[in-house]
Write an enzyme that holds these catalytic residues in place. Structure first.
Site, PDB file in Angstrom:
ATOM      1  N   GLY A 312      36.145 -37.043  -1.607  1.00 33.51           N
ATOM      2  CA  GLY A 312      35.558 -37.030  -0.276  1.00 33.51           C
ATOM      3  C   GLY A 312      34.682 -38.251  -0.102  1.00 33.51           C
ATOM      4  CG  ASP A 313      31.061 -38.070   0.917  1.00 35.38           C
ATOM      5  OD1 ASP A 313      31.496 -37.346   1.833  1.00 35.38           O
ATOM      6  OD2 ASP A 313      30.043 -37.791   0.283  1.00 35.38           O
ATOM      7  CD  GLN A 314      30.694 -43.312   0.522  1.00 33.97           C
ATOM      8  OE1 GLN A 314      30.599 -42.333  -0.189  1.00 33.97           O
ATOM      9  NE2 GLN A 314      29.802 -43.585   1.468  1.00 33.97           N
TER      10      GLN A 314
END
Length: 723
Positions: A312-314
């Site tokens: 998730g995220d980066q």
């Protein structure tokens, strides 16, 4: 049964006593911090395995504030502006959030930007437009009146989107905005590695580095009213920089245009049929990201710690389902579990020693507030995930957020205790093995294995009106007694269809990566699938499968499915529907009550049987929702759509067994109640029955030897039996 282990608890400062009490209650053997929280000495002294969240490309404003030209960048598209004279002025940031994004005037706009006449699609010559940085506009001369114009421009990302979300959700007030940075720039890259190396030395207590995540955020852009504007969990829009674009040109021999990222405003959504520039950029980015991820992982291992990646995220550029992911030598992947599909997205990742699910709800004030009952969401989340865990187990589970918030809700605390114990019991009975599958099903689309369990998705576990009719197929499959794999059209063209595949599924709206678009103009693809089905294979089409207007057909495999879609070209040719087969008379619909209206989701208009030999099972409103067709020794089945619910999952299961001529296998290890499911473990000589609802359920289960056992199941129950 075991009451400790396989569980990660979040904690925070000045909360050691309560953390210890809840860790004992939940059987936690590991403790973690979350974004915005820290573990103090008393928590570290609890004797648990320590997970430390690490953000490689943010939380160091002291560095990036001196190098603001090295933040990540994104191509943005302005509003479409109508020209009413021979010139037009276009505001750049009119619809974007200026606290998140800032126009990049540093790199030559005439080299890196683009002005397009959106009425003709033509690029406006650079000498015909100019940039006014003072008022944030582009002035375009010699335009055509009554044509619309846009500017595609580069912008710096000056507030990390995830930290921004957490900041706004938790009302962090005047906390300094964390500025992200882009490791494609050499100085910043070395800062990242030097900083991480020092952090490893300074944090000997850390056992697991929980990378959250690495370098490039999925596409998450906000508008000028602070609302989400562009969200694509698979999008790589936020990965560009002038230096990377220049290096790409040297390496690949051609220059990418801004339009290759903007893509007429779709920002290269995963729903778009991937084109060569998009695939090449993905390869270029993945190669760069993985090389640097591996460097972080190796440094982690040198310091005697485990490396865990948060999915998730980066996460963009890591591509866990793309060939070579195992070469990163990550120890684990952890991800947010929103439902069965996202559970499988984590659990099926190859090349790591173990996987972990972060269950919901997150311990944030948007859920944990006075008057709400978070245990409802907690149990719902567990039931959705549990059916998938039985088919593909994750190794560990846990939660995230502010433990002090969760501890204010005793019912929720008790719910987590129950869930954690049930998770460990599942592992103790099965030793981490997957339940026995009865069939092998392959979903075919443009992305193939690279987007395993990621099809039909815009945002993580958040299907919307346009997608839920297709996403329901994935959710049903996630906990079904079938092996599931994802293949591409290219796989079929190069290698044919694997012998162990029982059913091939193609579905999606027309002209998308999931239905295939113009790939169906390749007669070789149609030949291969037709021959395979006629020899005994099974093809299931959902929505607008194999769709492209060609040679008087819209569904290019209409002859296999027995159904096509009227595109208004042959309205003068009459279509005759055979009588709809009663539900009780057909294997596929036998479990559906006669008075129950099946939810097929968003309607596919104007579908019709192509001959009167087609078995029509649902034809409401003068169009086909469900039909079966004999095709040589094989079968085709058409479904217009199937949002997830228990009855729809049962319907799909019956479709798969019927289409593959495996009806005789169906009853063994099946539940008579669609709200309940059975998982069989032949090596352990065990089976379990689960109740997927918050209500008591009764069901019968037939063993392989034909004997039947009746079950009365409490809400959310899971019971185990020896064969």
């Amino acid at each position: 049964m075991t009451t400790t282990g396989r569980f990660t608890i979040p904690s925070e400062e000045n909360y050691a006593k309560e953390t210890g009490e809840l860790a004992e209650l939940w059987g936690a053997d590991a403790v973690r911090n979350s974004d915005g929280t820290h573990l103090d000495a008393d928590v570290l002294a609890l004797g648990k395995k320590i997970y430390s969240a690490y953000f490689p490309t943010r939380a160091h404003n002291e560095w990036i504030s001196l190098h603001m030209d090295e933040t990540p960048q994104v191509y943005l598209l302005t509003n479409r502006i109508l020209a009413e004279s021979m010139s037009v002025d276009i505001a750049l940031m009119e619809s974007f959030y200026e606290e998140q994004l800032s126009v990049n005037y540093d790199a030559d706009p005439h080299r890196y930007w683009e002005v397009i006449d959106r009425t003709t699609g033509e690029v406006v010559a650079p000498q015909l437009w100019s940039v006014n940085a003072e008022d944030g506009t582009v002035h375009v001369d010699e335009v055509t009146p009554m044509h619309e114009y846009t500017v595609s421009f580069l912008a710096y990302i000056i507030w990390d989107p995830v930290e921004m979300y957490n900041h706004l959700t938790n009302d962090w007030g005047d906390k300094e905005h964390e500025i992200p940075f882009d490791i494609y720039h050499e100085k910043t890259r070395e800062f990242v590695f030097d900083t991480f190396h020092q952090w490893l030395k300074d944090n000997p207590q850390t056992d697991v580095v929980r990378f959250t995540t690495f370098f490039y955020q999925f596409t998450l852009l906000f508008d000028n009213k602070h609302r989400e504007k562009v969200v694509d969990w698979f999008g790589s829009a936020c990965t560009v920089s002038p230096k990377a674009l220049d290096d790409f040109e040297v390496q690949y021999g051609y220059r990418l245009r801004p339009e290759d990222f903007i893509d007429m405003g779709s920002y290269n959504s995963a729903w778009r049929i991937p084109r060569k520039p998009q695939r090449d950029w993905n390869d270029f980015l993945t190669t760069f990201v993985r090389a640097n991820v591996k460097r972080l992982v190796q440094d982690t291992h040198v310091h005697g710690k485990e490396a865990m990646m948060f999915l998730g995220d980066q996460w963009i550029g890591t591509e866990p389902y793309k060939k070579g992911f195992e070469e990163l030598e990550l120890d684990a992947v952890v991800g947010s579990v929103g439902d069965g599909t996202t559970l499988r997205m984590i659990a099926d990742i190859p090349g790591v020693r173990y996987t972990e699910g972060r269950f919901l709800p997150y311990f944030f004030p948007d859920t944990f507030y006075e008057g709400n009952d978070p245990s409802i969401e907690g149990l719902d989340n567990w039931r959705k995930a549990r059916r998938a865990i039985l088919r593909s187990p994750i190794s560990r589970m846990g939660y995230g957020g502010y433990l002090s918030l969760a501890n204010k809700f005793p019912k929720f605390v008790d719910t987590v205790t129950h869930i954690a114990d049930e998770f460990r019991t599942l592992h103790e009975y099965t030793n981490g093995a997957a339940a026995e599958p009865a069939l092998t099903v392959a979903l075919v689309n443009c992305w193939g294995a690279q987007r395993s369990w990621m099809a039909f998705t815009v945002a993580h576990a958040l299907p919307n009106k346009q997608t839920h009719s297709y996403y329901g197929i994935l959710e049903a499959l996630s906990g079904m007694r079938v092996n599931v794999r994802f293949i591409s059209f290219e796989d079929i063209l190069e290698h044919g269809i694997d012998e162990d595949i029982d059913v091939l599924i193609n579905g999606g709206p027309v002209d998308t990566a999931f239905s295939g678009g113009d790939v169906w103009e390749n007669p070789r693809l149609v030949e291969i699938i037709r021959a395979w089905v006629r020899a005994g294979g099974a093809f299931v089409g959902v929505g607008e499968p194999s769709s492209v207007n060609r040679q008087g057909r819209f569904f290019q495999l209409a002859d296999v499915l027995g159904v096509d879609e009227e595109r208004f070209h042959t309205l003068s040719v009459d279509k005759y529907f055979p009588q709809t087969t009663p539900r009780s008379d057909h294997f596929i619909t036998r479990d559906v009550p006669e008075d129950y209206e099946i939810d097929f989701g968003e309607p596919i208009l104007n579908t019709y049987p192509i001959h009167e030999g087609v078995t029509v099972l649902s034809a409401r409103g003068g169009e086909v929702q469900l039909a079966a067709n004999e095709y040589g020794a094989g079968r085709g089945v058409y479904i217009s759509g199937l949002p997830y619910c228990a009855l729809n999952a049962r319907l799909l299961e019956r479709v798969l067994f019927y289409a593959s001529h495996n009806e005789e296998k169906y009853d063994a290890w099946s539940s008579t109640n669609p709200e309940c499911e059975v998982a069989h473990y032949p090596e352990a000589k065990l089976f379990c029955v689960i109740n997927n609802t918050d209500r008591a359920q009764a069901t019968d289960v037939r063993r392989a030897d034909g004997t039947v056992e009746s079950f009365e199941l409490e809400p959310s129950a899971m019971v185990w039996r020896h064969e």
